[in-house]
Scaffold this motif. Structure first.
Motif, PDB file in Angstrom:
ATOM      1  N   VAL A   1      79.063  11.431  22.341  1.00  0.00           N
ATOM      2  CA  VAL A   1      80.244  11.582  23.204  1.00  0.00           C
ATOM      3  C   VAL A   1      80.310  13.024  23.716  1.00  0.00           C
ATOM      4  CG1 VAL A   1      82.774  11.572  23.291  1.00  0.00           C
ATOM      5  CG2 VAL A   1      81.575   9.754  22.084  1.00  0.00           C
ATOM      6  N   LEU A   2      80.013  13.942  22.835  1.00  0.00           N
ATOM      7  CA  LEU A   2      80.066  15.359  23.197  1.00  0.00           C
ATOM      8  C   LEU A   2      78.999  15.709  24.231  1.00  0.00           C
ATOM      9  CD1 LEU A   2      81.558  17.971  22.365  1.00  0.00           C
ATOM     10  CD2 LEU A   2      79.798  18.319  20.647  1.00  0.00           C
ATOM     11  N   PHE A   3      77.792  15.203  24.031  1.00  0.00           N
ATOM     12  CA  PHE A   3      76.676  15.574  24.909  1.00  0.00           C
ATOM     13  C   PHE A   3      76.607  14.718  26.171  1.00  0.00           C
ATOM     14  CE2 PHE A   3      73.884  17.280  21.169  1.00  0.00           C
ATOM     15  CZ  PHE A   3      74.778  18.323  21.017  1.00  0.00           C
ATOM     16  N   GLU A   4      76.957  13.441  26.050  1.00  0.00           N
ATOM     17  CA  GLU A   4      76.713  12.538  27.185  1.00  0.00           C
ATOM     18  C   GLU A   4      77.928  11.721  27.588  1.00  0.00           C
ATOM     19  OE1 GLU A   4      73.176  10.218  26.430  1.00  0.00           O
ATOM     20  OE2 GLU A   4      72.252  11.914  25.405  1.00  0.00           O
ATOM     21  N   GLN A   5      79.083  12.002  26.988  1.00  0.00           N
ATOM     22  CA  GLN A   5      80.324  11.263  27.272  1.00  0.00           C
ATOM     23  C   GLN A   5      80.149   9.755  27.101  1.00  0.00           C
ATOM     24  OE1 GLN A   5      79.647  14.001  29.703  1.00  0.00           O
ATOM     25  NE2 GLN A   5      80.763  15.048  28.092  1.00  0.00           N
ATOM     26  N   ASP A   6      79.331   9.375  26.161  1.00  0.00           N
ATOM     27  CA  ASP A   6      79.032   7.969  25.978  1.00  0.00           C
ATOM     28  C   ASP A   6      79.067   7.673  24.474  1.00  0.00           C
ATOM     29  OD1 ASP A   6      78.224   5.417  26.474  1.00  0.00           O
ATOM     30  OD2 ASP A   6      76.096   5.912  26.593  1.00  0.00           O
ATOM     31  N   ALA A   7      80.002   6.808  24.059  1.00  0.00           N
ATOM     32  CA  ALA A   7      80.176   6.581  22.620  1.00  0.00           C
ATOM     33  C   ALA A   7      79.021   5.782  22.037  1.00  0.00           C
ATOM     34  CB  ALA A   7      81.484   5.842  22.373  1.00  0.00           C
ATOM     35  N   LEU A   8      78.624   6.183  20.847  1.00  0.00           N
ATOM     36  CA  LEU A   8      77.604   5.434  20.114  1.00  0.00           C
ATOM     37  C   LEU A   8      78.276   4.191  19.550  1.00  0.00           C
ATOM     38  CD1 LEU A   8      74.648   6.165  19.531  1.00  0.00           C
ATOM     39  CD2 LEU A   8      75.391   7.111  17.349  1.00  0.00           C
ATOM     40  N   GLU A   9      77.634   3.055  19.724  1.00  0.00           N
ATOM     41  CA  GLU A   9      78.269   1.791  19.324  1.00  0.00           C
ATOM     42  C   GLU A   9      78.610   1.766  17.834  1.00  0.00           C
ATOM     43  OE1 GLU A   9      79.536  -0.915  20.825  1.00  0.00           O
ATOM     44  OE2 GLU A   9      79.386   0.423  22.549  1.00  0.00           O
ATOM     45  N   ASN A  10      77.616   1.769  17.019  1.00  0.00           N
ATOM     46  CA  ASN A  10      77.852   1.866  15.577  1.00  0.00           C
ATOM     47  C   ASN A  10      76.554   2.345  14.969  1.00  0.00           C
ATOM     48  OD1 ASN A  10      76.147  -0.366  15.584  1.00  0.00           O
ATOM     49  ND2 ASN A  10      77.861  -1.783  15.521  1.00  0.00           N
ATOM     50  N   GLY A  11      76.557   2.620  13.746  1.00  0.00           N
ATOM     51  CA  GLY A  11      75.316   3.119  13.181  1.00  0.00           C
ATOM     52  C   GLY A  11      75.468   3.657  11.800  1.00  0.00           C
ATOM     53  N   THR A  12      74.805   4.779  11.606  1.00  0.00           N
ATOM     54  CA  THR A  12      74.674   5.360  10.286  1.00  0.00           C
ATOM     55  C   THR A  12      75.468   6.659  10.259  1.00  0.00           C
ATOM     56  OG1 THR A  12      72.497   4.358  10.138  1.00  0.00           O
ATOM     57  CG2 THR A  12      72.885   6.237   8.698  1.00  0.00           C
ATOM     58  N   LEU A  13      75.933   7.022   9.088  1.00  0.00           N
ATOM     59  CA  LEU A  13      76.629   8.299   8.950  1.00  0.00           C
ATOM     60  C   LEU A  13      75.759   9.294   8.204  1.00  0.00           C
ATOM     61  CD1 LEU A  13      80.326   7.582   7.893  1.00  0.00           C
ATOM     62  CD2 LEU A  13      79.414   8.116  10.150  1.00  0.00           C
ATOM     63  N   LEU A  14      75.676  10.490   8.750  1.00  0.00           N
ATOM     64  CA  LEU A  14      75.127  11.603   7.991  1.00  0.00           C
ATOM     65  C   LEU A  14      76.325  12.354   7.444  1.00  0.00           C
ATOM     66  CD1 LEU A  14      72.313  13.405  10.030  1.00  0.00           C
ATOM     67  CD2 LEU A  14      72.074  11.809   8.140  1.00  0.00           C
ATOM     68  N   VAL A  15      76.576  12.219   6.173  1.00  0.00           N
ATOM     69  CA  VAL A  15      77.699  12.929   5.557  1.00  0.00           C
ATOM     70  C   VAL A  15      77.230  14.358   5.300  1.00  0.00           C
ATOM     71  CG1 VAL A  15      79.300  12.970   3.621  1.00  0.00           C
ATOM     72  CG2 VAL A  15      78.505  10.779   4.534  1.00  0.00           C
ATOM     73  N   LEU A  16      77.955  15.304   5.878  1.00  0.00           N
ATOM     74  CA  LEU A  16      77.474  16.685   5.867  1.00  0.00           C
ATOM     75  C   LEU A  16      77.934  17.441   4.631  1.00  0.00           C
ATOM     76  CD1 LEU A  16      78.115  17.486   9.635  1.00  0.00           C
ATOM     77  CD2 LEU A  16      75.991  16.727   8.555  1.00  0.00           C
ATOM     78  N   ASN A  17      77.127  18.392   4.278  1.00  0.00           N
ATOM     79  CA  ASN A  17      77.428  19.221   3.119  1.00  0.00           C
ATOM     80  C   ASN A  17      78.048  20.527   3.614  1.00  0.00           C
ATOM     81  OD1 ASN A  17      77.489  20.202   0.558  1.00  0.00           O
ATOM     82  ND2 ASN A  17      75.324  20.715   0.468  1.00  0.00           N
TER      83      ASN A  17
END
Lengths: 184, 147
Positions: B64-80
């Protein structure tokens, strides 16, 4: 071991999302079926609760929650809770005293309380205060300012603790529609 | 490969058709996302909260930030990120690789989009940009301040 404080909250269920209201901000409840409609450009402030001898300003909190959190509520919303302004901050009291009540002076509206329309299915529950979690740090200060004071995670539902005082003070409940200017 | 050169571990992942990387120490957990809870009054690239082990994580959709296009669904990278609870919504994890210091390159471009990347790394002959989380979080802070 320190004792965990227990808090009484109003629990409002909206499918996968729920909301909690601190019962200390609610001094009474009432049936919200008897109301007087105002001509208003406000999305969430367009009716007055007929409460005994008083008319009480009634915010449509249910509609605000549906619009803001993209949730839906099926069923009746004929419950109103009443908040006394002497329990609210000076900022929100002053906002109402200076900006809203004078415009309704001709209707003899109570100036010491306001009401909020809620789903009739709202329940009072008790929680241990340590299940009320802070928002992630990056968003916390911002969301708390808007009256979203804590998060409550359940297995398949996410809850938001709401601060009615800040919802008024932040003016979120005063959003306007694009309809022509009227009473409020 | 016995060169004595320091090796750095990276998580290589896709967001839509783009491939990115993050230093492995920045990733706490990789998980399939089932439910995102919408949060109002935040920038649109904050897609909501995910419930991880009973805690709310703010989920950032970089697409969304880079291309104004939401990612449908997927995987989460939980950040440290010490003291914060943030996850990235991604399409999939490609692989976890060890990369020699000599294959980690400074960025030459100074255009606006390059601020979101710290370096590039060479993975299977392909140049992959390493996301710079500090810039993402600074952008979030800035957007929130602007209201």
């Amino acid at each position: 071991l320190s004792e965990v404080e227990r808090v009484r909250v109003l629990y409002l269920e909206y499918g996968m999302v729920h909301f909690l209201l601190d019962s200390r901000q609610c001094s009474a409840s009432a049936y919200a079926g008897e109301v007087v409609q105002c001509r208003s450009t406000h999305k969430y402030l367009y009716e007055l609760l007929q409460g005994g001898d008083d008319l009480v300003l009634l915010f449509d909190l249910n509609r605000f929650l549906c619009d803001s959190f993209r949730v839906q509520h099926e069923g009746s919303t004929d419950l109103a809770i009443i908040g006394r302004l002497d329990r609210f901050s000076e900022q929100s009291s002053r906002l109402l005293q200076d900006r809203v009540f004078p415009r309704l002076a001709h209707l003899d509206v109570a100036v010491d309380k306001v009401a909020f329309r809620l789903p009739s299915s709202a329940q009072i529950i008790e929680l241990e205060s340590d299940v009320l979690l802070p928002h992630p740090f990056s968003l916390a200060q911002h969301l708390e300012r808007y009256g979203l004071s804590a998060v409550h995670m359940e297995h398949s539902s996410c809850g938001f603790m709401l601060d009615l005082d800040l919802l008024i003070a932040s003016r979120l409940l005063f959003s306007r529609t694009s309809v022509q200017e009227t009473d409020l | 490969m016995e060169t004595g050169e320091a090796l750095h571990k990276f998580v290589v992942f896709t967001i839509g058709s783009k491939v990115y990387a993050l230093p492995a120490e920045m990733v706490r957990e990789i998980t399939f996302q089932e439910e995102l809870y919408y949060v109002p009054f935040v920038p649109p690239y904050v897609r909501g909260y995910a419930n991880r082990h009973g805690l709310p994580y703010a989920v950032i959709d970089v697409q969304v930030l880079f291309e104004q296009d939401a990612l449908e669904n997927g995987t989460l990278l939980v950040l440290n990120i010490p003291g914060d609870q943030v996850a990235l919504l991604i399409s999939d994890v490609d692989e976890i690789v060890k990369i020699a210091e000599s294959e980690i390159h400074a960025l030459s471009s100074n255009d606006e989009s390059s601020q979101y990347f710290s370096h590039s790394v060479e993975v299977n002959g392909q140049e992959v940009f390493v996301l710079k989380l500090e810039t993402l979080l600074e952008r979030l802070e800035r957007d929130i301040e602007r209201g």
